[in-house]
Design a protein around this motif. Structure first.
Motif, PDB file in Angstrom:
ATOM      1  N   PHE A 124       0.834  -1.197   0.000  1.00 43.98           N
ATOM      2  CA  PHE A 124       0.000   0.000   0.000  1.00 43.98           C
ATOM      3  C   PHE A 124       0.874   1.255   0.000  1.00 43.98           C
ATOM      4  O   PHE A 124       0.635   2.189  -0.765  1.00 43.98           O
ATOM      5  CB  PHE A 124      -0.935   0.011   1.209  1.00 43.98           C
ATOM      6  N   GLU A 125       1.878   1.288   0.862  1.00 44.76           N
ATOM      7  CA  GLU A 125       2.754   2.459   0.955  1.00 44.76           C
ATOM      8  C   GLU A 125       3.484   2.704  -0.359  1.00 44.76           C
ATOM      9  O   GLU A 125       3.590   3.850  -0.818  1.00 44.76           O
ATOM     10  CB  GLU A 125       3.754   2.287   2.091  1.00 44.76           C
ATOM     11  N   GLN A 126       3.972   1.642  -0.986  1.00 42.78           N
ATOM     12  CA  GLN A 126       4.714   1.801  -2.242  1.00 42.78           C
ATOM     13  C   GLN A 126       3.810   2.316  -3.365  1.00 42.78           C
ATOM     14  O   GLN A 126       4.207   3.178  -4.145  1.00 42.78           O
ATOM     15  CB  GLN A 126       5.384   0.481  -2.647  1.00 42.78           C
ATOM     16  N   LEU A 127       2.585   1.800  -3.463  1.00 40.21           N
ATOM     17  CA  LEU A 127       1.659   2.268  -4.501  1.00 40.21           C
ATOM     18  C   LEU A 127       1.178   3.687  -4.206  1.00 40.21           C
ATOM     19  O   LEU A 127       1.017   4.495  -5.115  1.00 40.21           O
ATOM     20  CB  LEU A 127       0.475   1.312  -4.631  1.00 40.21           C
ATOM     21  N   ASN A 128       0.955   3.981  -2.939  1.00 37.09           N
ATOM     22  CA  ASN A 128       0.504   5.311  -2.562  1.00 37.09           C
ATOM     23  C   ASN A 128       1.550   6.364  -2.919  1.00 37.09           C
ATOM     24  O   ASN A 128       1.209   7.485  -3.293  1.00 37.09           O
ATOM     25  CB  ASN A 128       0.198   5.339  -1.061  1.00 37.09           C
ATOM     26  N   LEU A 129       2.824   6.007  -2.831  1.00 33.04           N
ATOM     27  CA  LEU A 129       3.890   6.928  -3.219  1.00 33.04           C
ATOM     28  C   LEU A 129       3.889   7.202  -4.723  1.00 33.04           C
ATOM     29  O   LEU A 129       4.459   8.191  -5.167  1.00 33.04           O
ATOM     30  CB  LEU A 129       5.256   6.366  -2.799  1.00 33.04           C
ATOM     31  N   GLN A 130       3.247   6.356  -5.502  1.00 33.64           N
ATOM     32  CA  GLN A 130       3.194   6.533  -6.955  1.00 33.64           C
ATOM     33  C   GLN A 130       2.021   7.404  -7.411  1.00 33.64           C
ATOM     34  O   GLN A 130       1.937   7.764  -8.583  1.00 33.64           O
ATOM     35  CB  GLN A 130       3.112   5.167  -7.660  1.00 33.64           C
ATOM     36  N   LEU A 131       1.114   7.733  -6.490  1.00 35.12           N
ATOM     37  CA  LEU A 131      -0.018   8.590  -6.861  1.00 35.12           C
ATOM     38  C   LEU A 131       0.491   9.976  -7.236  1.00 35.12           C
ATOM     39  O   LEU A 131       1.390  10.506  -6.583  1.00 35.12           O
ATOM     40  CB  LEU A 131      -1.011   8.692  -5.696  1.00 35.12           C
ATOM     41  N   PRO A 132      -0.064  10.572  -8.280  1.00 32.95           N
ATOM     42  CA  PRO A 132       0.404  11.901  -8.686  1.00 32.95           C
ATOM     43  C   PRO A 132       0.045  12.959  -7.649  1.00 32.95           C
ATOM     44  O   PRO A 132      -0.990  12.863  -6.986  1.00 32.95           O
ATOM     45  CB  PRO A 132      -0.319  12.144 -10.015  1.00 32.95           C
ATOM     46  N   VAL A 133       0.893  13.967  -7.530  1.00 30.09           N
ATOM     47  CA  VAL A 133       0.632  15.072  -6.618  1.00 30.09           C
ATOM     48  C   VAL A 133      -0.481  15.946  -7.185  1.00 30.09           C
ATOM     49  O   VAL A 133      -1.377  16.387  -6.470  1.00 30.09           O
ATOM     50  CB  VAL A 133       1.916  15.908  -6.389  1.00 30.09           C
ATOM     51  N   VAL A 134      -0.430  16.181  -8.493  1.00 28.79           N
ATOM     52  CA  VAL A 134      -1.455  16.951  -9.182  1.00 28.79           C
ATOM     53  C   VAL A 134      -2.191  15.997 -10.118  1.00 28.79           C
ATOM     54  O   VAL A 134      -1.583  15.352 -10.962  1.00 28.79           O
ATOM     55  CB  VAL A 134      -0.837  18.113  -9.994  1.00 28.79           C
ATOM     56  N   ASN A 135      -3.487  15.901  -9.935  1.00 32.89           N
ATOM     57  CA  ASN A 135      -4.301  15.027 -10.779  1.00 32.89           C
ATOM     58  C   ASN A 135      -4.745  15.804 -12.004  1.00 32.89           C
ATOM     59  O   ASN A 135      -5.527  16.744 -11.912  1.00 32.89           O
ATOM     60  CB  ASN A 135      -5.514  14.516 -10.010  1.00 32.89           C
ATOM     61  N   ASP A 136      -4.237  15.407 -13.169  1.00 35.74           N
ATOM     62  CA  ASP A 136      -4.541  16.070 -14.434  1.00 35.74           C
ATOM     63  C   ASP A 136      -4.994  14.987 -15.414  1.00 35.74           C
ATOM     64  O   ASP A 136      -4.249  14.045 -15.687  1.00 35.74           O
ATOM     65  CB  ASP A 136      -3.297  16.790 -14.949  1.00 35.74           C
ATOM     66  N   CYS A 137      -6.189  15.140 -15.953  1.00 29.18           N
ATOM     67  CA  CYS A 137      -6.738  14.095 -16.819  1.00 29.18           C
ATOM     68  C   CYS A 137      -6.107  14.059 -18.204  1.00 29.18           C
ATOM     69  O   CYS A 137      -6.405  13.175 -18.987  1.00 29.18           O
ATOM     70  CB  CYS A 137      -8.255  14.204 -16.905  1.00 29.18           C
ATOM     71  N   GLY A 138      -5.223  15.005 -18.517  1.00 27.14           N
ATOM     72  CA  GLY A 138      -4.505  14.943 -19.781  1.00 27.14           C
ATOM     73  C   GLY A 138      -4.669  16.197 -20.625  1.00 27.14           C
ATOM     74  O   GLY A 138      -5.274  17.193 -20.217  1.00 27.14           O
ATOM     75  N   GLU A 139      -4.125  16.124 -21.837  1.00 25.59           N
ATOM     76  CA  GLU A 139      -4.146  17.273 -22.743  1.00 25.59           C
ATOM     77  C   GLU A 139      -5.557  17.626 -23.204  1.00 25.59           C
ATOM     78  O   GLU A 139      -5.818  18.758 -23.585  1.00 25.59           O
ATOM     79  CB  GLU A 139      -3.255  16.999 -23.950  1.00 25.59           C
ATOM     80  N   SER A 140      -6.456  16.687 -23.183  1.00 22.50           N
ATOM     81  CA  SER A 140      -7.821  16.963 -23.628  1.00 22.50           C
ATOM     82  C   SER A 140      -8.704  17.480 -22.496  1.00 22.50           C
ATOM     83  O   SER A 140      -9.922  17.555 -22.647  1.00 22.50           O
ATOM     84  CB  SER A 140      -8.433  15.707 -24.243  1.00 22.50           C
ATOM     85  N   CYS A 141      -8.108  17.864 -21.372  1.00 18.11           N
ATOM     86  CA  CYS A 141      -8.870  18.380 -20.231  1.00 18.11           C
ATOM     87  C   CYS A 141      -9.596  19.660 -20.650  1.00 18.11           C
ATOM     88  O   CYS A 141      -8.977  20.582 -21.186  1.00 18.11           O
ATOM     89  CB  CYS A 141      -7.936  18.671 -19.058  1.00 18.11           C
ATOM     90  N   PRO A 142     -10.909  19.739 -20.441  1.00 21.50           N
ATOM     91  CA  PRO A 142     -11.638  20.945 -20.827  1.00 21.50           C
ATOM     92  C   PRO A 142     -11.350  22.139 -19.914  1.00 21.50           C
ATOM     93  O   PRO A 142     -11.765  23.250 -20.226  1.00 21.50           O
ATOM     94  CB  PRO A 142     -13.109  20.516 -20.729  1.00 21.50           C
ATOM     95  N   GLY A 143     -10.658  21.927 -18.838  1.00 21.67           N
ATOM     96  CA  GLY A 143     -10.350  23.022 -17.924  1.00 21.67           C
ATOM     97  C   GLY A 143     -11.441  23.224 -16.894  1.00 21.67           C
ATOM     98  O   GLY A 143     -12.386  22.438 -16.790  1.00 21.67           O
ATOM     99  N   ALA A 144     -11.316  24.301 -16.156  1.00 22.14           N
ATOM    100  CA  ALA A 144     -12.288  24.602 -15.106  1.00 22.14           C
ATOM    101  C   ALA A 144     -13.659  24.858 -15.711  1.00 22.14           C
ATOM    102  O   ALA A 144     -13.760  25.442 -16.798  1.00 22.14           O
ATOM    103  CB  ALA A 144     -11.822  25.809 -14.310  1.00 22.14           C
ATOM    104  N   PRO A 145     -14.703  24.444 -15.014  1.00 20.43           N
ATOM    105  CA  PRO A 145     -16.052  24.711 -15.531  1.00 20.43           C
ATOM    106  C   PRO A 145     -16.280  26.211 -15.700  1.00 20.43           C
ATOM    107  O   PRO A 145     -15.825  27.016 -14.899  1.00 20.43           O
ATOM    108  CB  PRO A 145     -16.974  24.145 -14.448  1.00 20.43           C
ATOM    109  N   ARG A 146     -16.966  26.590 -16.779  1.00 22.04           N
ATOM    110  CA  ARG A 146     -17.262  27.992 -17.062  1.00 22.04           C
ATOM    111  C   ARG A 146     -18.390  28.468 -16.154  1.00 22.04           C
ATOM    112  O   ARG A 146     -19.311  27.708 -15.846  1.00 22.04           O
ATOM    113  CB  ARG A 146     -17.684  28.167 -18.522  1.00 22.04           C
ATOM    114  N   PHE A 147     -18.323  29.743 -15.804  1.00 23.97           N
ATOM    115  CA  PHE A 147     -19.383  30.339 -15.004  1.00 23.97           C
ATOM    116  C   PHE A 147     -20.597  30.538 -15.909  1.00 23.97           C
ATOM    117  O   PHE A 147     -20.477  31.059 -17.022  1.00 23.97           O
ATOM    118  CB  PHE A 147     -18.912  31.665 -14.417  1.00 23.97           C
ATOM    119  N   ASN A 148     -21.736  30.144 -15.459  1.00 26.55           N
ATOM    120  CA  ASN A 148     -22.956  30.216 -16.251  1.00 26.55           C
ATOM    121  C   ASN A 148     -23.437  31.664 -16.332  1.00 26.55           C
ATOM    122  O   ASN A 148     -23.893  32.235 -15.346  1.00 26.55           O
ATOM    123  CB  ASN A 148     -24.027  29.320 -15.625  1.00 26.55           C
TER     124      ASN A 148
END
Length: 172
Positions: A124-148
């Motif tokens: 568990f400790e070894q896998l937990n150390l592999q979790l990313p610090v910043v979760n980014d879904c990738g280049e196709s990320c639409p970004g923050a939701p727009r204000f309506n």
């Protein structure tokens, strides 16, 4: 809990005189994963240290920090660690006498030599150390939701005068 990964007494590992290997597949309670954790852990008692090596992999579902969407992320790890067997971290003199270790570099974990090694917790400790610090879904990320903009346009003026500044920003 993975039944194959029961804690083992360090004295039992010492009595084996050879590495103990656990091959397993299952879910770790503390790490919710999409697929079972698969891997192999090998631990060998070497006098003053416990040498542990593994091959671990699974897929976890994370939440993107930007768009708040969910995405799958593969965790893979091939850790190798020497764990000092003693009540306290080793002194310089103990390191000099140890055949396995010539320097303190990388040796931060300690286990009570009369205690147990828990391969499930270690995995568990070894896998937990592999979790990313910043979760980014990738280049196709639409970004923050727009204000309506419709919400801003339909605000009642009598609701709260503080909204007037926001309404002025949304007007073209």
């Amino acid at each position: 809990m993975i039944p194959e990964l029961e804690p083992v007494a360090l004295q039992e590992l010492r009595a084996l005189g050879s590495p103990k290997t656990w091959k397993f597949e299952g879910h770790l309670d503390e790490l919710p994963s999409l697929t079972p954790v698969r891997g192999e852990i090998q631990a060998e008692h070497r006098g003053n240290v416990l040498a542990v090596e593994a091959e671990l992999s699974t897929i976890v579902t994370l939440s993107c920090d930007r768009c708040l969407g969910h995405f799958n992320h593969q965790l893979s790890s091939s850790p190798s660690e020497l764990i000092w067997l003693g009540d306290q971290p080793p002194t310089e003199d103990q390191l000099q006498l140890s055949e396995e270790i010539s320097e303190l570099e990388g040796l931060v974990e300690t286990l009570d030599p009369r205690g147990n090694f828990d391969p499930q917790q270690w995995a568990f400790e070894q896998l937990n150390l592999q979790l990313p610090v910043v979760n980014d879904c990738g280049e196709s990320c639409p970004g923050a939701p727009r204000f309506n903009q419709d919400v801003v346009a339909n605000l009642e003026p009598s609701t709260d005068p503080r909204w007037e500044a926001l309404r002025r920003l949304s007007d073209p």
